[in-house]
Design a protein around this motif. Structure first.
Motif, mmCIF file in Angstrom:
data_model
loop_
_atom_site.group_PDB
_atom_site.id
_atom_site.type_symbol
_atom_site.label_atom_id
_atom_site.label_comp_id
_atom_site.label_asym_id
_atom_site.label_seq_id
_atom_site.Cartn_x
_atom_site.Cartn_y
_atom_site.Cartn_z
ATOM 1 N N ARG A 163 72.985 46.673 45.596
ATOM 2 C CA ARG A 163 72.750 45.250 45.759
ATOM 3 C C ARG A 163 73.085 44.789 47.178
ATOM 4 N NH1 ARG A 163 75.901 45.927 41.070
ATOM 5 N NH2 ARG A 163 77.649 44.631 41.749
ATOM 6 N N SER A 164 72.317 43.838 47.625
ATOM 7 C CA SER A 164 72.642 43.124 48.848
ATOM 8 C C SER A 164 72.738 44.074 50.041
ATOM 9 C CB SER A 164 73.947 42.338 48.611
ATOM 10 O OG SER A 164 74.188 41.414 49.624
ATOM 11 N N GLY A 165 73.831 44.016 50.816
ATOM 12 C CA GLY A 165 73.961 44.855 52.005
ATOM 13 C C GLY A 165 73.938 46.342 51.725
ATOM 14 N N ALA A 166 74.174 46.756 50.492
ATOM 15 C CA ALA A 166 74.136 48.185 50.166
ATOM 16 C C ALA A 166 72.728 48.748 50.246
ATOM 17 C CB ALA A 166 74.714 48.426 48.769
ATOM 18 N N VAL A 167 71.716 47.891 50.204
ATOM 19 C CA VAL A 167 70.344 48.370 50.319
ATOM 20 C C VAL A 167 70.138 49.045 51.676
ATOM 21 C CG1 VAL A 167 67.921 47.647 50.424
ATOM 22 C CG2 VAL A 167 69.440 46.691 48.681
ATOM 23 N N VAL B 207 68.479 60.453 55.068
ATOM 24 C CA VAL B 207 67.354 61.176 55.657
ATOM 25 C C VAL B 207 66.286 61.421 54.587
ATOM 26 C CG1 VAL B 207 68.699 62.253 57.494
ATOM 27 C CG2 VAL B 207 68.548 63.386 55.270
ATOM 28 N N ARG B 208 66.722 61.475 53.356
ATOM 29 C CA ARG B 208 65.845 61.432 52.185
ATOM 30 C C ARG B 208 66.474 60.450 51.224
ATOM 31 N NH1 ARG B 208 67.081 66.410 53.168
ATOM 32 N NH2 ARG B 208 68.430 66.530 51.345
ATOM 33 N N HIS B 209 65.663 59.657 50.531
ATOM 34 C CA HIS B 209 66.240 58.730 49.557
ATOM 35 C C HIS B 209 65.406 58.735 48.286
ATOM 36 C CE1 HIS B 209 63.619 56.565 52.348
ATOM 37 N NE2 HIS B 209 64.619 56.469 53.207
ATOM 38 N N ARG B 210 66.125 58.659 47.181
ATOM 39 C CA ARG B 210 65.480 58.733 45.867
ATOM 40 C C ARG B 210 66.253 57.866 44.887
ATOM 41 N NH1 ARG B 210 66.065 62.488 41.554
ATOM 42 N NH2 ARG B 210 67.473 63.732 42.847
ATOM 43 N N ALA B 211 65.539 57.160 44.042
ATOM 44 C CA ALA B 211 66.148 56.338 43.006
ATOM 45 C C ALA B 211 65.550 56.713 41.659
ATOM 46 C CB ALA B 211 65.926 54.856 43.287
ATOM 47 N N GLU B 212 66.388 56.932 40.680
ATOM 48 C CA GLU B 212 65.914 57.255 39.334
ATOM 49 C C GLU B 212 65.315 56.013 38.674
ATOM 50 O OE1 GLU B 212 65.771 60.295 38.475
ATOM 51 O OE2 GLU B 212 67.016 61.084 40.105
ATOM 52 N N ALA B 213 64.567 56.234 37.609
ATOM 53 C CA ALA B 213 63.819 55.143 36.978
ATOM 54 C C ALA B 213 64.711 53.997 36.521
ATOM 55 C CB ALA B 213 63.008 55.688 35.805
ATOM 56 N N GLY B 214 65.930 54.306 36.111
ATOM 57 C CA GLY B 214 66.818 53.263 35.601
ATOM 58 C C GLY B 214 67.675 52.593 36.653
ATOM 59 N N ALA B 215 67.412 52.864 37.925
ATOM 60 C CA ALA B 215 68.191 52.228 38.989
ATOM 61 C C ALA B 215 67.703 50.804 39.221
ATOM 62 C CB ALA B 215 68.072 53.039 40.277
ATOM 63 N N GLU C 50 75.765 59.427 46.565
ATOM 64 C CA GLU C 50 75.298 58.788 45.345
ATOM 65 C C GLU C 50 75.696 57.310 45.395
ATOM 66 O OE1 GLU C 50 73.723 60.276 42.811
ATOM 67 O OE2 GLU C 50 73.941 62.404 43.315
ATOM 68 N N LEU C 51 74.726 56.410 45.292
ATOM 69 C CA LEU C 51 74.996 54.977 45.281
ATOM 70 C C LEU C 51 75.064 54.528 43.824
ATOM 71 C CD1 LEU C 51 72.563 53.908 48.144
ATOM 72 C CD2 LEU C 51 74.953 54.593 48.312
ATOM 73 N N VAL C 52 76.276 54.327 43.334
ATOM 74 C CA VAL C 52 76.473 54.119 41.899
ATOM 75 C C VAL C 52 76.663 52.643 41.564
ATOM 76 C CG1 VAL C 52 77.890 54.720 39.902
ATOM 77 C CG2 VAL C 52 77.478 56.414 41.697
ATOM 78 N N GLU C 53 77.691 52.022 42.099
ATOM 79 C CA GLU C 53 77.975 50.607 41.852
ATOM 80 C C GLU C 53 78.270 49.976 43.210
ATOM 81 O OE1 GLU C 53 77.706 48.257 39.874
ATOM 82 O OE2 GLU C 53 79.035 46.799 40.818
ATOM 83 N N CYS C 54 77.248 49.406 43.816
ATOM 84 C CA CYS C 54 77.309 49.001 45.224
ATOM 85 C C CYS C 54 76.930 47.528 45.352
ATOM 86 C CB CYS C 54 76.371 49.869 46.058
ATOM 87 S SG CYS C 54 76.585 51.643 45.797
ATOM 88 N N VAL D 15 70.184 57.166 44.061
ATOM 89 C CA VAL D 15 70.667 56.182 43.092
ATOM 90 C C VAL D 15 70.409 56.746 41.706
ATOM 91 C CG1 VAL D 15 70.628 53.785 42.346
ATOM 92 C CG2 VAL D 15 69.991 54.362 44.703
ATOM 93 N N PRO D 16 71.456 57.048 40.949
ATOM 94 C CA PRO D 16 71.257 57.642 39.618
ATOM 95 C C PRO D 16 70.725 56.631 38.620
ATOM 96 C CG PRO D 16 73.562 57.164 39.966
ATOM 97 C CD PRO D 16 72.877 56.860 41.268
ATOM 98 N N ASP D 17 70.326 57.123 37.469
ATOM 99 C CA ASP D 17 69.916 56.246 36.376
ATOM 100 C C ASP D 17 71.061 55.299 36.054
ATOM 101 O OD1 ASP D 17 68.488 55.191 34.233
ATOM 102 O OD2 ASP D 17 69.243 56.689 32.838
ATOM 103 N N GLY D 18 70.797 54.001 36.078
ATOM 104 C CA GLY D 18 71.851 53.019 35.849
ATOM 105 C C GLY D 18 72.588 52.608 37.099
#
Length: 249
Positions: A158-162, A169-177, A122-126, A151-154
């Motif tokens: 940023r930056s190198g964390a992208v 292997v699968r990636h998903r970001a919630e609408a509020g990310a 989970e990528l929360v505050e990166c 990436v959860p909602d909220g």
């Protein structure tokens, strides 16, 4: 290594200080031995498992966006154990909270050695990375170990964390990310556009994006987009906008 503002340093200090103590206690409880032994062992594994890419990111390069303009970001998880910026949430999930650095690949492997069932990061505050070379090694480890990224909602990536988001292997970001990209800068202040397109410093990122599943055209376009703003600024993207560049599951 680049010097960052007071906010960035405060964030790193806040995260790293308790992490070391908790990692030591948890590692010993799990039968991994003292932290120094764990890190030495894991570092050997890193050296054995990773084949360095040709050329490589510029020495001393880093990408870091210390703060987010969005309020109400995701709550920072406490976790049951910490390994540097990684926090174990449960048997199958870990979170990334804070910047990565040269120690992060070894910390990631130590976490998986103690918690082998982890399947999602989970990528929360990166906010990014202090060491782009180590960050790309970490991304390759995430992909090699078969983890999904989410990436959860909220959540803020940023930056190198992208690059780490791409590593799943699968990636998903919630609408509020949210996401932020910008050019990297080396220790002399030179950025990607200050090097020839064919320079090893630039080829390293294109090669990484290709390894993460992009076609040659997609990799080149994505890299150009990330370098469309200088290192001192940032281009902010919603989850939907990032989805135009990165296929999500």
């Amino acid at each position: 290594m680049r010097r960052f503002g007071c906010l960035a340093l405060a964030l790193a200090a806040l995260i790293s200080a308790p992490a070391g103590a908790q990692q030591l206690a948890y590692g010993e409880a799990a039968g991994l031995g003292p932290l120094s032994t764990q890190v030495a062992t894991v570092t050997e594994v890193v050296e054995e498992e990773i084949v360095e890419e040709a050329g490589g990111a510029a020495a001393g390069s880093g990408r870091f966006v210390a703060s987010s303009p969005v309020s109400g970001l995701a709550a920072l998880p406490r976790g049951v154990a910490r390994y540097g910026p990684f926090r174990v949430l449960d048997a199958g999930r870990a979170a990334l909270v804070g910047p990565t650095d040269e120690r992060s690949p070894a910390q990631f492997l130590a976490m998986l050695a103690a918690h082998p069932a982890i399947a999602t990061l989970e990528l929360v505050e990166c906010p990014g990375t202090e060491d782009d070379r180590a960050n790309l090694r970490l991304g390759r480890l995430i992909r090699a170990r078969g983890l999904a990224t989410h990436v959860p909602d909220g959540g803020s990536v940023r930056s190198g964390a992208v690059e780490l988001f791409l590593a799943g292997v699968r990636h998903r970001a919630e609408a509020g990310a949210e996401f932020a990209v910008h050019a990297w800068a080396d220790e002399d202040g030179r950025e990607a556009t200050d090097y020839p397109a064919s320079a090893p410093e630039n080829r390293a990122y294109i090669a990484y994006y290709r390894e993460m599943g992009m076609s040659p055209a997609e990799a080149a376009a994505f890299y150009a987009m990330t370098n469309s703003v200088p290192n001192a600024q940032a281009r902010w993207l919603t989850a939907a906008e990032m989805g135009q560049w990165v296929r999500q599951d």
